[in-house]
Design an enzyme around this catalytic site. Structure first.
Site, short mmCIF file in Angstrom:
data_model
loop_
_atom_site.label_atom_id
_atom_site.label_comp_id
_atom_site.label_asym_id
_atom_site.label_seq_id
_atom_site.Cartn_x
_atom_site.Cartn_y
_atom_site.Cartn_z
CG ASP A 106 7.39 -57.23 -23.57
OD1 ASP A 106 7.59 -56.72 -22.46
OD2 ASP A 106 8.20 -57.17 -24.53
CD GLU B 123 5.53 -53.05 -21.31
OE1 GLU B 123 6.43 -52.44 -20.73
OE2 GLU B 123 5.77 -53.77 -22.31
#
Ligand code: NOJ
Length: 585
Positions: free
Chosen positions: A200, A275
């Site tokens: 993330d 990401e």
């Protein structure tokens, strides 16, 4: 040494809260995921990515983790997860979980301790700063969700930093114990059989050591006040976008963290997929080179307009710089479904499938978001729903709720998703026809075509073995790439240009088409607008139509024989174009 297992893989993102609810509480869960593993294996994906299932207060729907090594009882148990992992492997699937290293929940024991006193054991696990001389936040950084990136904590008289919600305090990656803790977390999950992590906000983690202000991009925006988290409810995320983020994200040092992780992952043959939200091919490349991440998402795929030049000009540099170290999302739980983005209705779905076909032609890993295989559009929700913190903080907006509505499996009140009350409405546009059941087994449906596409991709090794990519058309509404002199992928990105006719080299075979109207007649490919096709240049095995061998074809002396089309290389691609709006005009 063979190629890494993730090379050429196709990914599928599961938003666990909205995939399938097994226990009837209205919330998707791991038992629901487990039940649908055969569906995913049949669909033909390779990697299944699960969004966070960890114990969490759910302030940001699980991206606020209170324990990195366990499962929230709302989603199941660790045993269910481990059983799911084993079953996934038996079906030939790989399981990737979401790791959230930029921040924890404010309920995480590290933060609970950290905020208790200035000399607490875990104080330095987080980013604490003294107030500015006027008592305000230490600098002008803002949260992605609107409002300042700093919250004052009365107990110790300092501000803590959070690039997202105040309930998501940022970890301090300058603290070696944080680095060590995450290496242990990775090692534990990989030892448990998890095949990789989706990281993330992988471009965050590290901050400017001097905490300098970010420059403002242009004039006319006030920094948000504490009591007014978003000065303009319709543009909360734009507040973040109005700054040039030179000091809070993509800082020197962040890639070094991944080099250390790479060593841990190598022990387990595990995947590090970032990401990395950086819309710049050169900057993005730093993350996937020199033994850092194995792959990173290219988020420009979610931004492109239906415009051939934009597709070529934007994606080509990424391919040339990072090749198969990229993952290509069609949609995600943070962005609209492709079918919605491309205008909705039948045309939106056609475009979404054609675009995904093109992504399947690129080196790297195309990723579907749940429902994309149906051509699903975002759910139409009333603005009052507001479950996503972005919507909660910005009254009158829907935030990301519309793309997170539960998966419609079959006709019925709970659409086969739940026997209870779904945590989020399905949306007024969900009907029996938009369910999996309405498409499964029906040739020509979006679902069956997607399955056929993935099977074709798997069969054509040039699409998955890292073969070079050549961009065949420089202009016109049809984007054509060639992989390894074996396969062509053509995407008609027209808008009123009409169907295209492409004269191909002799002996090609149409391996996959997104629409029945796509035809290869002789050596001419007829490609309607909003369609895509995959062409084998030198088929090695017979398909449905018997192929003539090269000698027989030569004898037929077809019109195309006056061109040297046996091979396509360099600028002289050999593709002729006779149709209105064709590729080479
Ligand atoms: C990116 C995730 O995809 C998004 O859903 C989340 O809100 C933020 N990171 C914060 O963790």
């Amino acid at each position: 040494m063979g190629q890494p297992w993730w090379q050429g893989a196709v990914g599928y993102e599961i938003y666990v809260r909205s995939f399938l609810d097994d226990d009837g509480d209205g919330l998707g869960d791991l038992a629901g995921v487990r039940a649908k593993l055969p569906y995913l294996a049949d669909l033909g994906v390779d990697i299944v990515w699960l969004t966070p299932f960890y114990p969490s207060p759910q302030a940001d729907h699980g991206y606020d983790v209170a324990d990195y090594l366990d499962v929230d009882p709302r989603f199941g148990t660790l045993d269910v997860l481990l059983a799911l992992t084993t079953e996934a492997h038996e079906l030939g699937l790989r399981l990737v979980i979401d790791l959230v290293p930029n921040h924890t929940s404010d309920h995480h024991p590290w933060f609970v301790d950290s905020r208790a006193s200035r000399d607490a054991e875990y104080r330095d696990f987080y980013v604490w700063r003294d107030p500015a001389p006027d008592g305000g936040p230490p600098n002008n950084w803002v949260s992605h969700f609107g409002g300042p990136a700093w919250t004052f904590d009365e107990t110790t008289g300092q501000y803590y930093m959070h690039l997202f919600l105040p309930e998501q305090p940022d970890l301090n990656w300058a603290e070696p114990r944080v680095c060590a803790a995450f290496e242990d977390i990775l090692d534990t999950w990989f030892s448990r059989g998890i095949d990789g992590v989706r990281i993330d906000v992988a471009h965050s983690l590290v901050e400017d050591p001097e905490f300098r202000d970010n420059p403002l991009l242009g004039e006319g925006i006030e920094q948000a006040e504490d009591d007014d988290p978003s000065p303009d409810p319709t543009t909360a995320r734009l507040v973040f976008d109005r700054f040039v983020h030179v000091h809070d994200v993509d800082q020197p040092g962040v890639v070094d963290i991944y080099r250390d992780w790479n060593v841990v992952a190598a022990k387990h043959d595990a995947l590090l997929l970032g990401e990395v939200y950086i819309l710049d091919p050169i900057k993005l490349h730093r993350y996937v080179t020199d033994d850092a991440l194995h792959a990173a998402f290219c988020f420009d795929t979610l931004k492109l307009a239906w415009d051939a030049d934009e597709v070529r000009d934007t994606l080509r540099p990424y391919v040339e710089v990072s090749g198969d170290a990229l993952a290509w999302p069609l949609s995600s739980h943070d962005d609209p479904h492709a079918a919605t983005r491309f205008g909705g209705g039948a045309r939106g779905a056609r475009r979404a499938l054609a675009y995904f076909t093109f992504l399947c032609g690129l080196p790297g890993a195309p990723f579907l978001y749940q429902g994309d295989e149906l051509g699903l559009e975002d759910g139409h929700l009333e603005t009052g729903v507001a479950s996503d913190p972005i919507a909660v903080r910005n009254p009158g907006t829907i935030g990301r709720d519309a793309v997170r509505t539960p998966m419609p499996w079959e006709p019925g009140p709970g659409f086969g998703f739940t026997t209870g009350e779904p945590w989020l409405p399905f949306g007024s546009n969900r009907t029996d026809e938009t369910t999996v059941a309405a498409q499964l087994g029906f040739p020509g449906s979006h679902l069956e075509r997607t399955r056929e596409l993935l099977a074709t991709r798997r069969r054509l090794s040039a699409l998955t073995n890292g073969s070079p990519t050549e961009w065949i058309t420089d202009e016109g509404p049809v984007v054509v790439i060639e992989r390894g002199e074996e396969v062509l992928v053509a995407l008609h990105v027209g808008d009123g240009d009409g169907p295209a006719e492409l004269v191909l080299p002799e002996g090609c075979r149409l391996a996959f088409a997104t629409m029945a109207e796509v035809e290869l007649i002789g050596d001419t490919l007829y490609l309607p607008e909003d369609s895509a096709a995959i062409i084998e240049l030198e088929p090695t095995e017979d398909g449905e139509e018997p192929m003539l061998d090269a000698e027989e074809r030569a004898l037929m002396d077809r019109a195309a024989a006056d061109q040297d089309l046996a091979r396509m290389s360099g600028d002289d691609t050999g593709i002729g174009n006779d149709g209105a709006g064709g590729a080479n005009g």
